[in-house]
Design an enzyme around this catalytic site. Structure first.
Site, short mmCIF file in Angstrom:
data_model
loop_
_atom_site.label_atom_id
_atom_site.label_comp_id
_atom_site.label_asym_id
_atom_site.label_seq_id
_atom_site.Cartn_x
_atom_site.Cartn_y
_atom_site.Cartn_z
N ASP A 282 0.84 -1.20 0.00
CA ASP A 282 0.00 0.00 0.00
C ASP A 282 0.88 1.25 0.00
OD1 ASP A 282 0.87 -0.13 2.61
OD2 ASP A 282 -1.13 0.12 3.52
N SER A 283 2.21 1.05 0.06
CA SER A 283 3.14 2.17 -0.16
C SER A 283 2.96 2.74 -1.56
CB SER A 283 4.59 1.72 0.05
OG SER A 283 4.86 0.55 -0.71
N ASP B 173 -1.28 -6.16 -0.67
CA ASP B 173 -1.33 -5.53 0.65
C ASP B 173 -2.75 -5.01 0.92
OD1 ASP B 173 -0.13 -4.76 2.98
OD2 ASP B 173 1.04 -3.11 2.10
N LYS C 225 -1.26 -9.44 2.60
CA LYS C 225 -0.56 -9.00 3.81
C LYS C 225 -1.48 -8.04 4.54
CE LYS C 225 2.85 -5.78 3.84
NZ LYS C 225 2.27 -4.79 4.78
N GLU D 132 -1.61 -5.51 8.37
CA GLU D 132 -0.85 -4.97 9.50
C GLU D 132 -1.57 -5.25 10.82
OE1 GLU D 132 -0.11 -0.79 8.85
OE2 GLU D 132 0.79 -1.16 6.88
N GLU E 117 8.91 -4.55 10.74
CA GLU E 117 9.35 -3.25 10.21
C GLU E 117 9.87 -2.37 11.35
OE1 GLU E 117 6.76 -1.29 7.44
OE2 GLU E 117 7.94 0.56 7.48
O1 KIV Z 1 3.52 -1.20 1.70
C1 KIV Z 1 4.71 -1.56 1.77
O2 KIV Z 1 5.54 -1.25 0.92
C2 KIV Z 1 5.09 -2.39 2.90
C3 KIV Z 1 6.53 -2.77 3.02
C4 KIV Z 1 7.32 -1.62 3.46
C5 KIV Z 1 6.74 -3.95 3.90
O3 KIV Z 1 4.27 -2.73 3.69
#
Ligand code: KIV
Length: 280
Positions: A45-46, A84, A114, A116, A183
């Site tokens: 989600d970055s 994500d 993934k 969090e 992280e």
């Molecule tokens: O969204 C992302 O890029 C991440 C990584 C930094 C692990 O969650």
């Protein structure tokens, strides 16, 4: 070349073979990453910060994530693709979490998701895993919790917080995650968590003892400017190379150097003569 699976992650932990994971958001970059042999591509989600220009990851939507996940999945032949789950796609109810996780596989072509969070998301993780969807956990600095954490700081420097991270890691492993992102946690904490889990840890700013490492691709390639956290290693400075190429294009067009004859098409002399004749 065989496709990477979640079973490979478990074998590699046992064999102590380090796992590589990098972020990918689009088809061209995903192809390069896959051809380079990166084990897993995370459609993080970055994407919100790196590709869409948001101030943080909170505004990212399911539709945006699916759009980028589809582009990455179309490119990949070997790497394991992980989608994500964006903010509020799994926090509201377990039912919604399972449905949204499923969309990453059904519509995005991902092979895992993934999300969090620690102990508090373990029941949600268990429900998603029961539906047949592999899950990667993510603890330590969790960017979707930025307002609760009061900024982007290393987590677990105090013994009480480090112990909570260990508890979080164990409950996520029990809930069925097949890998866990750590992280921005002290190397000692990551080492202890790694040693105490049957599943691999993938570190980002978590020192050398994790079973694998993940970075934001644009950071390691020097494509994304601004603040560079301590844990990032730049393997290239592509932003400078790109700017150089763009300046050269600008200059060559303005000086009529580009396009040259080698970049142009032409007619036969006879056709050209006829063309001019008819024009008159
Ligand atoms: O969204 C992302 O890029 C991440 C990584 C930094 C692990 O969650």
């Amino acid at each position: 070349m065989s496709k990477v699976t979640t079973a490979d992650f478990r074998h590699w932990k046992k064999e102590k073979r380090p796992i590589t994971m990098l972020t990918a958001y689009d088809y061209s970059m995903a192809r390069l990453l896959d051809e380079a042999g990166i084990d897993s591509l995370l459609v993080g989600d970055s994407v919100g910060n790196v590709m869409l220009g948001y101030a943080n990851t909170l505004p990212v939507t399911m539709e945006e994530m699916l759009h980028h996940t589809r582009a990455v999945s179309r490119a990949v032949k070997r790497a394991l693709v992980v989608g994500d789950m964006p903010f509020l796609s799994y926090q509201v109810s377990r039912e919604e979490a399972v449905r949204n996780a499923g969309r990453f596989l059904k519509e995005g072509g991902a092979e895992a998701v993934k999300l969090e969070g620690g102990e508090e998301v373990a029941p949600t993780v268990a429900a998603i895993v029961r539906s047949g969807i592999p899950v990667v956990g993510h603890i330590g600095l969790t960017p979707q919790y930025v307002h609760q954490l009061g900024g982007y700081h290393v987590q677990g420097k105090q013994a009480t917080v480090a112990r909570r991270l260990l508890r979080d890691a164990r409950s996520l492993a029990e809930a069925g995650v097949f890998a866990l992102v750590l992280e921005c946690v002290p190397a000692e904490v990551a080492q202890e968590i790694t040693a105490s889990l049957p599943i691999p840890t993938i570190g980002i700013g978590a020192g050398p003892h994790c079973d694998g490492q993940v970075l934001v691709t644009h950071d390691l390639l020097g494509l994304y400017g601004g603040f560079t956290p301590k844990f990032i290693k730049r393997y290239a400075n592509l932003a400078e190379q790109i700017k150089g190429a763009l300046l050269a294009f600008q200059e060559e067009v303005q000086n009529r150097v580009f396009p040259g004859p080698e970049h142009s098409f032409s007619m036969t002399q006879e056709e050209y003569r006829l063309f001019l004749e008819e024009r008159e």
